[in-house]
Every structure is written in structure tokens, then in C-alpha cells.
Scaffold this active site. Structure first.
Site, short mmCIF file in Angstrom:
data_model
loop_
_atom_site.label_atom_id
_atom_site.label_comp_id
_atom_site.label_asym_id
_atom_site.label_seq_id
_atom_site.Cartn_x
_atom_site.Cartn_y
_atom_site.Cartn_z
N GLU A 1 -1.35 10.29 18.70
CA GLU A 1 -2.02 11.45 18.66
C GLU A 1 -3.06 11.50 17.81
O GLU A 1 -4.37 12.06 18.07
CB GLU A 1 -1.04 12.65 18.45
CG GLU A 1 -0.08 13.30 19.60
CD GLU A 1 1.03 11.95 19.73
OE1 GLU A 1 1.32 11.43 18.68
OE2 GLU A 1 1.66 12.16 20.57
N GLU B 1 -9.26 -1.97 6.55
CA GLU B 1 -8.25 -2.09 7.55
C GLU B 1 -8.77 -2.00 8.99
O GLU B 1 -8.53 -3.09 9.80
CB GLU B 1 -7.17 -1.08 7.49
CG GLU B 1 -5.83 -1.15 8.50
CD GLU B 1 -4.90 0.21 8.59
OE1 GLU B 1 -5.44 1.18 8.36
OE2 GLU B 1 -3.84 -0.24 8.83
N GLN C 1 0.88 -1.07 0.07
CA GLN C 1 -0.09 -0.11 0.05
C GLN C 1 0.80 1.21 0.00
O GLN C 1 1.57 1.33 0.73
CB GLN C 1 -1.04 -0.19 1.34
CG GLN C 1 -1.87 1.01 1.34
CD GLN C 1 -1.75 1.78 2.58
OE1 GLN C 1 -0.97 2.42 2.98
NE2 GLN C 1 -2.92 1.73 3.40
N SER D 1 1.85 6.76 2.40
CA SER D 1 2.51 7.76 3.24
C SER D 1 3.81 8.42 2.41
O SER D 1 4.25 7.54 1.47
CB SER D 1 3.17 7.04 4.20
OG SER D 1 2.13 6.67 5.12
N SER E 1 5.46 -1.06 3.77
CA SER E 1 5.91 -2.50 4.30
C SER E 1 5.99 -3.33 3.21
O SER E 1 4.88 -3.52 2.35
CB SER E 1 4.77 -3.14 5.23
OG SER E 1 4.67 -1.95 6.48
#
Lengths: 414, 375
Positions: free
Chosen positions: A382, A252, A134, A137, A169
Site C-alpha cells: 500500500e 536505500e 538501522q 521502525s 535486521s
């Protein structure tokens, strides 16, 4: 109130266990695993074993239990998936290479691509022949993933892609990936995105491992240099990439049972250490301050375990789990960090030693160095607090100063 | 997997919540907190009429003969409402002690009246500002007479009888501790109200001077029974604490959504959102630990001592945190007498100390885990 299976669940568990007993070996008491990727000679070796196991599972239709039968699944329920995972975890089998693909990427393809494309990809993925990653990011888009920069520009019937992804990953052993790109920099940031599926073997794709602070390299940077993809590889409409990404992320969240555990020594290991360690006033396990700390972590761990049981109960009754399932990682990750730091405190001056010759084979030190990553990966502490506040408690979303501004006019830092 | 309350139990919980929202608003709690009445007698009477006091008492002794799971859901709602009644003393402690260790005659004598609310019972363990231990207990039981001072005892001023933890003349160590039932309205008993942090729940100092006492349970087993009573009460009280913690989160959320500062709802600031998210996490952990306690209590499982410790530690932590961060969310207004924040802050600390501070339970938890490891 009880922890028992329903008769149907018990029957399914017996079936699954019989199949596992016929096809795999139970885990050894020492926890050493001949199949665990960590103990393999090389990653290729680990991958080979994992693919073979996945193929066996697919043949028995256990590879994707909740998927419909026509797509190679079992047409089963979420609780059956959980029961299978629980039973499989007692056996020494290689896992961990296929979850991202089967849990997130392939469902997104199935949702947005045409039937022929799905037919092309689903079967090899479920049999473990092809692996997916995937690609969301980026260096400048972590928690704010919609701020990504990787550019896709239309060129006739093709798109030309340039940019960089990070924290991917398995990129280096993946065959395919789903890639979120920016197609319209003049639109506000959520509106100018478009999703594609790509071949990781195509020219213009380069994966490089990232050396982590813990020393390992579990993730990659992926660079795209004039990667050309066909418009038919687009998933969803041009400009709808954010919507597509949300579908991926929803899958997910629905992947129950994976959890955030298994990432290092926990209360049991700390108890063992405390029994063995002599402090200035006797065994650590007799020390009041040590006992208090261990009790606190034990209670947190138990609280999480029984929270999972509440979630499983909802699944067992066929209802949607409550929001309590969202607390797992925010509890596990800081606990991992604090508990392992405390274990090293018990080892005192010797606690700085690392490696296989260190006490407990350096497991506490290893977890101490891995824990900062767990507090960030898959949603930082966060961001998870924001999610709980907004989606569970219904508090207002953050004020988005970048919401209506064209992406290419947003201020950027270094 | 069926780790949840039944539909009937959930319905009972809803009824209890509705009833208490109507009959026990914080205004009613404040009336006890600020007034001279030791508890809300009208509310107590209605609770008794609904049969809640006899929830876990078998029908043959005048109870509803339901079970502890039903008691758990009621406890959560009493906690949410901060009900100013002697429920925990009479039901979690005195009734449980009798159910565990009472003879048939004792059960026949006390349980029907406890179930109907005709009498109130309590449990007298504390002897001042230190943890009561086998070594520290001074109250003494000799020849059927009890002497000593117990303080602070919840509802000690209004209870009709107390189950008292005392030192007998026989046995060594734990075996020297005995339990006795003492008529608090009888001879040799004087009591005076004790001012506490949470005046919405009354407490007393009870002085016994050769007060007639009747043994509860076998000789030498007093300490063991007392611990088991505390384990059971800890689980029920954990539900009260979870209810209170939940109420604090709801209150903080409501305030944060309606309070504007810097031109926006304060609930839109991450400093507040994250605080409330942390409250939610601790509350859910406590709820799940309490659920496990409920299971252990309702099945009398061997895991009951660990389950009780886990529920108590987790629920005390959650309620304390929720009550203090609720005040913080309210800012200056939270520190006023007028707002209800302090009612929860007081109750949270009081419940966290009643039955023993979390520190003691953490030590007990490790003792149990170690015992299991050796076994």
C-alpha cells in the site's frame, strides 16, 4: 538496441571476473551453496565467513565500488557496481550482512558526522569488521515511521534514551546502529525527531529475536533502558531527525542491483513441478488452466527483468534511472505469494506437507509462509502504491490530519 | 547494456506524437466512429507522404529502409492517438507477410505501392467467432482459385488485396495450410462491412467464390509463415497497445486531478491513487515486454516467438486494464458517449482480440518454453 557491455564495461567485467575466479569458487549447478548463510552450522559460523570475504573484497576495493577512493571505494560508477554484483552472484560467496550498514547507515554517518567520526567508522565497516543496523521502525510506528515514541531526553552533555524498536535486521550481531528518537513530544510529529549513532554493545541496549509466522527469526526487537549517549553522537541538528532519516532512505533507493528477487521458487520451479505432476487428465503442464497461470507469471517476471534492463541502460549512459525502477517489489511480492500458493494447489492434498521430506524439499510451502512478510517489509504494497502515485504520477499527498498537532496530543490506539 | 531506443528513434517518436496530436485528435477518431467513412483518408494520405508506411520496406522496393525499431515508435504513437487508419493491416500484416515470404516479383509488384499508400493490404485469417486453427480453417485453395468466407477482417472493405490463410488440397496437418494473395477488387470476391465493437476501425466479411489466387511462400509452409507474421505483428501491435494504455493513464490522472468530491481532488483518495499506481505498474511491465519484442524483431532473434507472446499478453492486459479503470476513475461521466473513455475501451478490446486472444498466446508461450526445455 542490444544487451552488450560497452568496451569499458566489458573490460571492467573481465577484470572483476578474473579477480573472482582467483578468489572464489563458482556456484554449483544444483544451487547448493557451501557459503550461503542458510546452510551454515550456525549464524556465527556464517558471519565469520562473510567477514573474511568482505575483508578480501575491501582489499581489492570491490566492497564499495561507487565510494571515493579516499574512503576505501573504487571511485567507480553505478553500472560498475551492478556489473560486479552480477558477476559475484555467479560465485559461491557469503553475502547479506553488510548491505544495511554500507548501503544506508554509514553513508548517513559520513553525511552528518565530523570527519574524525567518519574516519573512525568507515574503514572497519567497509572491511566487514563492524556491522551496522538501522533502528527506525517501532511497534506503533511502521508505515507511519515518524510516529515513533522512543524518547531521548537531554541530561547535561548526554542524552538518555528509553523505548523500543522492532523489525531491526541483524541487531543481535551488529556493533553499531543509527537510531531515530523523539526529542520534543510537544512539536508536531515530523519536527520533534533527532538521529543518533549508538553502540549496540552499550549498557541499556537489548536485542531479542522475533519469532515470525514463518517460524524463522530474521529480525529483532531492540529495547533501550536508560541508554546514555553523548551529544557528539548526534547526527544532524536536534529536531532535524526526519530530514536525516530521509537521507538514509534515499541511499536505500539508490542502492540499485540488490532488487527484491531471490526470495523463493519462481516460474522455473513451477514449470518443473508442472512437468512432474500428474493431474486427473494428464501431466499438469498439458492442462490449459495451469498453462495460462504459468504464462501470466512468466510474463510478469520477464516484464520486470526487462524493466531492470531499462534502468541499467540509464545507468550505463550515466543518466538517472527513470521511475520505472520503483515497481519491482510490488510485482515480486504478490507474485511470490500467489505462485507458491498455486504450486501447492498442484500438489493437491499432499501440498500441506512441509519440511525437507515434502515435495521439492518444501520450498513452495516455505515461500508461501515467507511471502506475507515480503509484502510488508521495506514498504508495504500500500505504501509503495502511495509512493508511485505521489512521486511518479505526481498525485496529491494524503491529507495529514496529524500534521500540525503536537505529537503528545495525537490520538493513539491500543 | 543498451536496452533503449536511439536518440534518432526517440526524435522520430516525438515528431510522430506531435504530428498525431495535431492531425488526429479524438475528434477525428470520433468522426470515423460516428460517420460512414471507413477510415480517415486525409490522415492516411499524410502518413503515406511522410513515408511511415514504408518504414521497414527496403529502399529497393520503394521504402525508407529504416527498420522495425522505427516502426515500433510510430506504432506507439498511432496507438496513443487511436489513429483510425488501416496501418496495422497494411503494414504489420500484409507488408510483413510479403517481406517474409514474397518472391522477388511479388515484392516488386506490391511493396512499392504499399509503401506509397497507393494500395492497402490486409491479412485474412478469421472465420467467425472461434479461434482459427489448423483444423478449423475452411477456406480452400484449389488450382489457383480461392473459396470460402473470412470474417471479421480488419480493413477488408477498403483493402486492395488480402493475404488469405486457406486449406490446400495437399499435405496433412499444418502442411495442408497455404497462403494466397487475392485481389479483393477482382472477380469472385464480394464483401460487406461488419459492425464491430470499435467502429473507428472498419471490418468486413469477405466471401470468395473461385477467386483467382496467387500462392505466397512455399507449398506446405502456409501455417508456419502465418504464425511468423502474427508474431511480428503482435510486437508492433503491442506498441500500439502500450501507447493506448499510456493515454488512458494520462486521461485518468488529468481527470482525477481536476475533479473535486467531498471537498478535495479525487486524486487525493487512496482508492484512486492505488488504482492509478496499478495502471502504471501494468503499463511499465507491458512497455518492457514490448521493448524485448522490439529487440527480438529488429535482430530476428531465435527468442522472437516468446518475445512476441510476452509482448502481446502483457500489452493486451495493460491496455484492457487501463481503459476500463479510466472509465471507473471518471465515474458516471466515463459512461457517457460524450467523453472519450469508451473510444479507448473499444480499441483496447478490439486490439486484444485481433491477432488472437491473450488466452491463445498464453498457450503458445508455454509451448515455446517447453520446446526450449526439451531442446
Amino acid at each position: 538496441m542490444d544487451f552488450k557491455d560497452t568496451p569499458d564495461e566489458a573490460k571492467f567485467r573481465a577484470e572483476v571476473r578474473a579477480w573472482l575466479e582467483a578468489n572464489a569458487k563458482p556456484k554449483s549447478a544444483t544451487g547448493f551453496s557451501a557459503e550461503n548463510p542458510r546452510f551454515q552450522q550456525s549464524e556465527q559460523e556464517a558471519l565469520k565467513k562473510a567477514k573474511a570475504w568482505q575483508a578480501k573484497k575491501a582489499e581489492a576495493r570491490y566492497a564499495r565500488i561507487t565510494w571515493p577512493k579516499e574512503w576505501g571505494g573504487l571511485g567507480g560508477t553505478p553500472i560498475q557496481q551492478v556489473i560486479y554484483s552480477q558477476e559475484e552472484s555467479k560465485f559461491d560467496v557469503p553475502t547479506g550482512f553488510f548491505e544495511i550498514g554500507l548501503g544506508m547507515c554509514v553513508p548517513t554517518v559520513m553525511h552528518y558526522a565530523d570527519k574524525a567520526t567518519s574516519e573512525r567508522f568507515v574503514s572497519p565497516a567497509i572491511r566487514g569488521e563492524e556491522i551496522w543496523c538501522q533502528l527506525f521502525s517501532e511497534p506503533s510506528a511502521g508505515s507511519d515511521v515518524a510516529g515513533l515514541r522512543t524518547r531521548a531526553e537531554k541530561d547535561g552533555d548526554e542524552w538518555v534514551i528509553n523505548g523500543q524498536k522492532i523489525w531491526t535486521s541483524g541487531a543481535h550481531y551488529s556493533d553499531y546502529g543509527i537510531l531515530l528518537t523523539r526529542t520534543d513530544p510537544k512539536a508536531p510529529k515530523h519536527k520533534g525527531l533527532t538521529m543518533f549513532w549508538i553502540s549496540m554493545k552499550a549498557p541499556g541496549v537489548e536485542a531479542r529475536p522475533i519469532k515470525q509466522m514463518s517460524g524463522g527469526a530474521n529480525f529483532n526487537e531492540v529495547f533501550f533502558t536508560n541508554l546514555r549517549v553523548k551529544d557528539s553522537q548526534r547526527l544532524g541538528a536536534v529536531g532535524d531527525g526526519w530530514k536525516v532519516a530521509l537521507t538514509t532512505l534515499m541511499h536505500e533507493r539508490l542502492a540499485v542491483g540488490g532488487g527484491a528477487g531471490g526470495s523463493g521458487p519462481d516460474v522455473n520451479e513451477l514449470l518443473m513441478l508442472a512437468r512432474e505432476t500428474e493431474l486427473e487428465d494428464g501431466p499438469a503442464i498439458k492442462n490449459a488452466a495451469v498453462r495460462e497461470k504459468i504464462a501470466e507469471w512468466y510474463v510478469r517476471g520477464q516484464g520486470l527483468k526487462y524493466t531492470t534492463y531499462r534502468t541499467l541502460t540509464a545507468l550505463s549512459k550515466g543518466s538517472v534511472p527513470g521511475p520505472e525502477a520503483s515497481i519491482a517489489k510490488i510485482v515480486v511480492a504478490p507474485k511470490l505469494q500467489d505462485l507458491n500458493s498455486f504450486a501447492m494447489d498442484l500438489e493437491d492434498m499432499g501440498g500441506i506437507a512441509v519440511g525437507e521430506d515434502a515435495p521439492a524439499m518444501g520450498a513452495f510451502q516455505q515461500a508461501f509462509m515467507w511471502a506475507p512478510g515480503l509484502r510488508i517489509a521495506g514498504g508495504t504494497d500500500e505504501i509503495l502504491r502511495n509512493i508511485i502515485a505521489e512521486r511518479v504520477l505526481g498525485l496529491p499527498g494524503d491529507i495529514r490530519v496529524d500534521k500540525d498537532i503536537p505529537y503528545n496530543e495525537l490520538p493513539t490506539g491500543r | 547494456m543498451n536496452f533503449d531506443f536511439s536518440d534518432d528513434q526517440k526524435m522520430l517518436k516525438e515528431q510522430a506524437q506531435k504530428f498525431l496530436a495535431e492531425k488526429c485528435p479524438t475528434k477525428a477518431v470520433r468522426k470515423i466512429l460516428e460517420g460512414d467513412e471507413p477510415f480517415d483518408r486525409a490522415l492516411w494520405k499524410q502518413i503515406a507522404e511522410m513515408g511511415w508506411l514504408g518504414t521497414s520496406i527496403p529502399e529497393e522496393f520503394g521504402g525508407l529502409g529504416l527498420g522495425h525499431l522505427e516502426l515500433c515508435v510510430i506504432a506507439e504513437e498511432l496507438g496513443r492517438a487511436l489513429a483510425p487508419v488501416p496501418f496495422s493491416s497494411s503494414v504489420y500484416l500484409a507488408t510483413e507477410a510479403l517481406l517474409l515470404a514474397g518472391s522477388k516479383e511479388q515484392k516488386e509488384k506490391y511493396l512499392p505501392k504499399l509503401a506509397s499508400g497507393e494500395i492497402i493490404g490486409t491479412f485474412a485469417l478469421a472465420e467467425g467467432p472461434q479461434p482459427p486453427t489448423v483444423k478449423s480453417i475452411k477456406a480452400s485453395l484449389r488450382g489457383g482459385r480461392l473459396s470460402g468466407v473470412k470474417t471479421p477482417i480488419a480493413d477488408g472493405d477498403v483493402a486492395d488485396f488480402a493475404v488469405v490463410v486457406a486449406r490446400s488440397g495437399e499435405g496433412a496437418g499444418e502442411r495442408a495450410i497455404a497462403l494466397a494473395i487475392v485481389d479483393l477488387k477482382g472477380e469472385g470476391v464480394t464483401r460487406k462491412a461488419v459492425k464491430t465493437l470499435d467502429p473507428s476501425r472498419s471490418h468486413a466479411e469477405i466471401t470468395f467464390k473461385d477467386a483467382p489466387a496467387e500462392a505466397l511462400g512455399a507449398a506446405g509452409e502456409g501455417w508456419d509463415i502465418a504464425r511468423r507474421v502474427l508474431d511480428r505483428a503482435a510486437i508492433l501491435m503491442a506498441f500500439e497497445q502500450v501507447g493506448g494504455a499510456d493515454a488512458c493513464l494520462a486521461m485518468a490522472k488529468d481527470y482525477a486531478l481536476n475533479r473535486y468530491a467531498f471537498g478535495r481532488q479525487i486524486a487525493s483518495f487512496q482508492a484512486i491513487k492505488h488504482k492509478l499506481a496499478d495502471m502504471y505498474v501494468l503499463n511499465e511491465l507491458a512497455r518492457s515486454n514490448a521493448f524485448f519484442g522490439a529487440w527480438a524483431l529488429s535482430t530476428d532473434a531465435p527468442e522472437l516467438p516468446e518475445a512476441a507472446a510476452g509482448a502481446r499478453i502483457s500489452a493486451s492486459d495493460a491496455f484492457h486494464n487501463a481503459s476500463k479503470e479510466n472509465i471507473q476513475t471518471h465515474g458516471g461521466m466515463g459512461f457517457t458517449w460524450e467523453l472519450d473513455c469508451h473510444l479507448f475501451y473499444r480499441r483496447a478490446k478490439m486490439l486484444g482480440l485481433a491477432l488472437g486472444a491473450p488466452r491463445v498466446w498464453k498457450d503458445r508461450l508455454i509451448t515455446h518454453l517447453e520446446r526450449k526445455n526439451v531442446a
